[in-house]
Design a protein around this motif. Structure first.
Motif, mmCIF file in Angstrom:
data_model
loop_
_atom_site.group_PDB
_atom_site.id
_atom_site.type_symbol
_atom_site.label_atom_id
_atom_site.label_comp_id
_atom_site.label_asym_id
_atom_site.label_seq_id
_atom_site.Cartn_x
_atom_site.Cartn_y
_atom_site.Cartn_z
ATOM 1 N N LEU A 306 79.314 25.465 9.668
ATOM 2 C CA LEU A 306 80.578 25.654 8.947
ATOM 3 C C LEU A 306 80.390 26.058 7.479
ATOM 4 C CD1 LEU A 306 83.004 22.899 10.289
ATOM 5 C CD2 LEU A 306 83.460 25.360 10.145
ATOM 6 N N PRO A 307 79.604 25.314 6.680
ATOM 7 C CA PRO A 307 79.493 25.693 5.264
ATOM 8 C C PRO A 307 78.697 26.972 5.034
ATOM 9 C CG PRO A 307 78.037 23.850 5.764
ATOM 10 C CD PRO A 307 78.868 24.063 6.977
ATOM 11 N N ARG A 308 78.079 27.515 6.078
ATOM 12 C CA ARG A 308 77.264 28.714 5.936
ATOM 13 C C ARG A 308 77.966 29.965 6.452
ATOM 14 N NH1 ARG A 308 73.914 24.330 7.331
ATOM 15 N NH2 ARG A 308 71.879 24.258 6.280
ATOM 16 N N LEU A 309 79.147 29.823 7.014
ATOM 17 C CA LEU A 309 79.811 30.935 7.676
ATOM 18 C C LEU A 309 80.120 32.082 6.724
ATOM 19 C CD1 LEU A 309 82.330 29.089 10.049
ATOM 20 C CD2 LEU A 309 80.413 30.544 10.739
ATOM 21 N N ALA A 310 80.474 31.763 5.494
ATOM 22 C CA ALA A 310 80.891 32.804 4.557
ATOM 23 C C ALA A 310 79.792 33.829 4.293
ATOM 24 C CB ALA A 310 81.351 32.177 3.245
ATOM 25 N N ALA A 311 78.547 33.433 4.476
ATOM 26 C CA ALA A 311 77.433 34.330 4.182
ATOM 27 C C ALA A 311 77.052 35.210 5.374
ATOM 28 C CB ALA A 311 76.217 33.514 3.744
ATOM 29 N N HIS A 312 77.772 35.086 6.488
ATOM 30 C CA HIS A 312 77.396 35.825 7.696
ATOM 31 C C HIS A 312 78.622 36.440 8.360
ATOM 32 C CE1 HIS A 312 73.284 34.146 7.717
ATOM 33 N NE2 HIS A 312 73.857 33.044 7.286
ATOM 34 N N SER A 322 81.071 24.225 23.532
ATOM 35 C CA SER A 322 80.464 23.005 22.996
ATOM 36 C C SER A 322 80.299 21.997 24.119
ATOM 37 C CB SER A 322 81.343 22.401 21.894
ATOM 38 O OG SER A 322 80.845 21.151 21.464
ATOM 39 N N ALA A 323 79.121 21.399 24.204
ATOM 40 C CA ALA A 323 78.864 20.327 25.168
ATOM 41 C C ALA A 323 77.667 19.533 24.672
ATOM 42 C CB ALA A 323 78.601 20.889 26.565
ATOM 43 N N GLY A 324 77.365 18.454 25.363
ATOM 44 C CA GLY A 324 76.230 17.612 24.993
ATOM 45 C C GLY A 324 76.635 16.347 24.280
ATOM 46 N N GLU A 325 77.776 16.368 23.614
ATOM 47 C CA GLU A 325 78.326 15.196 22.946
ATOM 48 C C GLU A 325 79.806 15.463 22.686
ATOM 49 O OE1 GLU A 325 76.709 14.544 19.030
ATOM 50 O OE2 GLU A 325 76.472 16.680 18.694
ATOM 51 N N HIS A 326 80.511 14.427 22.271
ATOM 52 C CA HIS A 326 81.948 14.544 22.018
ATOM 53 C C HIS A 326 82.223 15.505 20.866
ATOM 54 C CE1 HIS A 326 86.116 13.562 21.493
ATOM 55 N NE2 HIS A 326 85.908 13.022 20.308
ATOM 56 N N LEU A 327 83.213 16.371 21.051
ATOM 57 C CA LEU A 327 83.641 17.298 20.008
ATOM 58 C C LEU A 327 84.870 16.716 19.316
ATOM 59 C CD1 LEU A 327 83.456 20.146 18.657
ATOM 60 C CD2 LEU A 327 85.054 20.927 20.434
ATOM 61 N N PRO A 328 84.733 16.230 18.079
ATOM 62 C CA PRO A 328 85.891 15.645 17.395
ATOM 63 C C PRO A 328 86.974 16.684 17.119
ATOM 64 C CG PRO A 328 83.817 15.026 16.323
ATOM 65 C CD PRO A 328 83.505 16.120 17.286
ATOM 66 N N ALA A 329 88.217 16.240 17.151
ATOM 67 C CA ALA A 329 89.333 17.149 16.896
ATOM 68 C C ALA A 329 89.239 17.766 15.500
ATOM 69 C CB ALA A 329 90.655 16.412 17.062
ATOM 70 N N ALA A 330 88.793 16.983 14.504
ATOM 71 C CA ALA A 330 88.696 17.505 13.141
ATOM 72 C C ALA A 330 87.722 18.675 13.068
ATOM 73 C CB ALA A 330 88.270 16.393 12.181
ATOM 74 N N LEU A 331 86.602 18.578 13.796
ATOM 75 C CA LEU A 331 85.631 19.670 13.804
ATOM 76 C C LEU A 331 86.208 20.879 14.527
ATOM 77 C CD1 LEU A 331 82.864 20.862 13.282
ATOM 78 C CD2 LEU A 331 82.001 19.635 15.291
ATOM 79 N N HIS A 333 89.334 21.793 14.689
ATOM 80 C CA HIS A 333 90.297 22.442 13.798
ATOM 81 C C HIS A 333 89.589 23.155 12.646
ATOM 82 C CE1 HIS A 333 94.029 21.152 15.645
ATOM 83 N NE2 HIS A 333 93.586 19.906 15.720
ATOM 84 N N ALA A 334 88.526 22.562 12.112
ATOM 85 C CA ALA A 334 87.797 23.198 11.013
ATOM 86 C C ALA A 334 87.186 24.522 11.466
ATOM 87 C CB ALA A 334 86.716 22.256 10.498
ATOM 88 N N TRP A 335 86.625 24.554 12.685
ATOM 89 C CA TRP A 335 86.039 25.795 13.197
ATOM 90 C C TRP A 335 87.134 26.838 13.445
ATOM 91 C CZ3 TRP A 335 81.084 27.262 13.340
ATOM 92 C CH2 TRP A 335 80.753 28.395 14.091
ATOM 93 N N ARG A 336 88.279 26.378 13.928
ATOM 94 C CA ARG A 336 89.399 27.304 14.174
ATOM 95 C C ARG A 336 89.872 27.917 12.851
ATOM 96 N NH1 ARG A 336 94.032 27.878 17.615
ATOM 97 N NH2 ARG A 336 94.808 29.973 17.150
ATOM 98 N N ARG A 337 89.990 27.085 11.820
ATOM 99 C CA ARG A 337 90.435 27.611 10.518
ATOM 100 C C ARG A 337 89.442 28.606 9.955
ATOM 101 N NH1 ARG A 337 91.901 22.114 9.735
ATOM 102 N NH2 ARG A 337 89.935 21.759 8.617
ATOM 103 N N ALA A 338 88.159 28.344 10.146
ATOM 104 C CA ALA A 338 87.128 29.187 9.551
ATOM 105 C C ALA A 338 86.899 30.485 10.317
ATOM 106 C CB ALA A 338 85.816 28.407 9.453
ATOM 107 N N THR A 339 87.086 30.458 11.624
ATOM 108 C CA THR A 339 86.723 31.617 12.443
ATOM 109 C C THR A 339 87.889 32.209 13.233
ATOM 110 O OG1 THR A 339 86.163 30.299 14.396
ATOM 111 C CG2 THR A 339 84.419 30.641 12.761
ATOM 112 N N GLY A 340 88.957 31.438 13.382
ATOM 113 C CA GLY A 340 90.050 31.877 14.241
ATOM 114 C C GLY A 340 89.797 31.628 15.717
#
Length: 550
Positions: A306-312, A322-331, A333-340
């Protein structure tokens, strides 16, 4: 269920299936227009590669090596068929033999896996980072006689000193300078190979999971199971396109990686970037450079990127899984805001081979795992084994076209009951049918998408001469979900400082794969136990420990 006649000359895998009466109920694969059943004779390697070439042609890209090289489907097919000839003609591999595959994620590792499939052997793919003791245990349980190993990963396999019936494990390196290198042996072989006429229910692979005890458990999966994962989750939820480029962090030794980076793209006629995980910056670089469209990784990696997306430039992405562990709702939403992009969450298991609950697009409810993948059914059970009302936590049970068959079957009844697979996860079914994760129902630590059995780490620590007792638990962590924390009682006179902590961590890294090693070590005079001597793990998980400690 009556099994079809096997093509295996070496019948070990079929002989060590659990009794059919202990299998989960197996459902037909769901497909548009009705149920789908695979033919009695089926080779998944041929279906994934030869059938795709026949359908879409040999010239389209199949795999990218991460360094700018691209193999077409025709080139991949040629390499696979030459290796299959070598397995049979030079190495003496017969149908049903178990072949260990070890190395970082590369096109050659995928080619070896496909060749093992077409040769009718059984793939046992392990992690490049696994240590000699772990490798020896897997080889012993699966009765492995042959191994194909990336030349860069050969030392630990040699150090395992595997011998079966007084015959040492035959290790054939690939990608090195040895006269016996697999690629050198294969170079002069014919570029076409008639696949072994395996049964749809011949064992294709044995996937190992450490489970909650640290003792490896082998999960036996059939040729039709491999295709079923592509024809359920991938076809109905992921919905890949032939022009997609797949990439991700999970190694091929995990079924999450095998499906997402080999099985799904090949089944769709797409291509995959096969390059070992080396951190979020490299993954973002690869997405930009190779115009990756479908990404497979764990929540930890999404959080790190997430904090590195702007450079790429990640505008090529259209699907993020996403799999392997629980995906929190906050994460989410943060990915949706950053990438759509809306991350496709999912839960899978080695015992089930891949994802069986998930959702995409408008069906996604952030904070939940999703809905049963078409072809699968799921329910939440109470202590009496009966379904509980919506909104009530209980044990997740699932069934579908894939399911658990443990090698040897000794622990089959722990996972399969009344035809259902019990995953060991506590879930809630919401009134709208979505399933929401609550917690693991056992002592498994899930860190950065990797399952880590505390007892296995404890055993590694106890092999150090300065350790008297050890107990390992997970501690919640904002970045990794959980981290491994070891509580240790030292031999009298050993200092409890940073030097000892560093020494213990380095020791365990030589005993087990490094990601399982403790990130924190706490020293105590004694561990909390009941009057009968049973370890009280719940007290170790409590941040306010009520017993002697530093």
């Amino acid at each position: 269920m009556e099994l079809q006649p096997s093509a295996h000359v070496d019948t070990f895998a079929r002989d060590h299936l659990p009794p059919v009466g202990q299998w989960p109920d197996l459902l037909p694969v769901s497909a548009p227009g009705g149920g789908r059943r695979y033919p009695a004779r089926l080779n998944c390697g041929a279906e994934l590669l030869d059938a795709t070439v026949a359908r879409l042609g040999p010239d389209r890209p199949a795999v990218h090596d991460g360094a700018g090289g691209v193999w077409s489907y025709g080139r991949l097919q040629g390499h696979v068929d030459r290796i299959a000839h070598t397995l049979r003609d030079d190495l003496g591999v017969v149908p049903g033999n178990r072949v260990l595959l070890r190395g970082p994620t590369t096109p050659w590792l995928a080619a070896c896996w496909l060749a093992v499939m077409k040769a009718g052997a059984v793939a046992v793919t392990v992690l490049a980072a696994q240590r000699p003791r772990e490798l020896a245990a897997i080889c012993e349980l699966a009765r492995v006689r042959h191994a194909l190993c990336d030349a860069r990963s050969a030392d630990d396999l040699a150090g395992a000193s595997v011998t079966l019936d007084d015959v040492p494990l035959r290790v054939t390196p690939y990608g090195g300078n040895s006269p016996s290198d697999l690629l050198r042996l294969a170079a002069g072989k014919p570029a076409s190979y008639a696949p072994v006429d395996t049964s749809a229910d011949d064992v294709a692979l044995i996937a190992f999971t450490s489970g909650t005890t640290g003792r490896p458990k082998g999960c036996l999966h059939f040729h039709r199971d491999v295709l079923a994962t592509a024809d359920t989750f991938s076809a109905h939820v992921l919905r890949p396109r032939p022009d997609d480029v797949f990439a991700g962090s999970p190694p091929l030794g995990f079924t999450f990686g095998l499906g997402g980076l080999v099985v799904f793209p090949l089944r769709a006629g797409a291509s995959a970037l096969l390059s070992a995980w080396s951190g979020p910056d490299r993954l973002l670089h690869d997405i930009e450079r190779h115009r990756v469209t479908v990404l497979f990784t764990a929540p930890t990696a999404y959080r790190s990127m997430l904090p590195r997306l702007a450079a790429h430039d990640t505008s090529s992405l259209r699907r993020c899984v996403s799999a392997g562990e629980h995906l929190p709702a906050a994460l989410w939403h943060a990915w949706r805001r950053a990438t759509g992009l809306r991350v496709i969450n999912g839960i899978g298991a080695t015992e089930m081979l891949h994802i069986f609950i998930s959702a995409a697009d408008d069906a996604i409810r952030p904070g939940t795992t999703g809905l049963p993948v078409p072809g699968y059914e799921a329910r939440v059970l109470g202590p009496d084994g009966r379904p509980v009302p919506d909104g009530t936590p209980g044990l997740l049970a699932v069934r579908g076209p894939t399911g658990c068959r443990y090698l040897g079957g000794a622990r089959q009844g722990d996972y399969v009951r009344d035809g259902w697979n019990l995953t060991g996860d506590t879930y809630i079914r919401e009134p709208d049918g979505h399933f929401r994760f609550v917690a693991r129902a056992d002592d498994m630590i899930v860190s950065a998408g990797c399952n880590i059995a505390g007892p296995e780490v404890e055993e590694a620590l106890m092999r150090h001469p300065d350790v008297v007792e050890a107990a390992v638990v997970g501690r919640p962590d904002a970045r990794r979900g959980e981290i491994v924390v070891a509580h240790v009682v030292l031999r009298e006179g050993v200092p409890r400082g940073e030097e000892t902590t560093a020494a213990l961590r380095e020791f365990t890294k030589k005993e087990i794969v490094p990601y399982k090693c403790p990130r924190e070590i706490e020293f105590h005079d004694a561990l909390p136990r009941t009057p009968t001597g049973k370890l009280q793990r719940f007290r170790l998980r409590n941040s306010a420990l009520q017993f002697p400690r530093d």
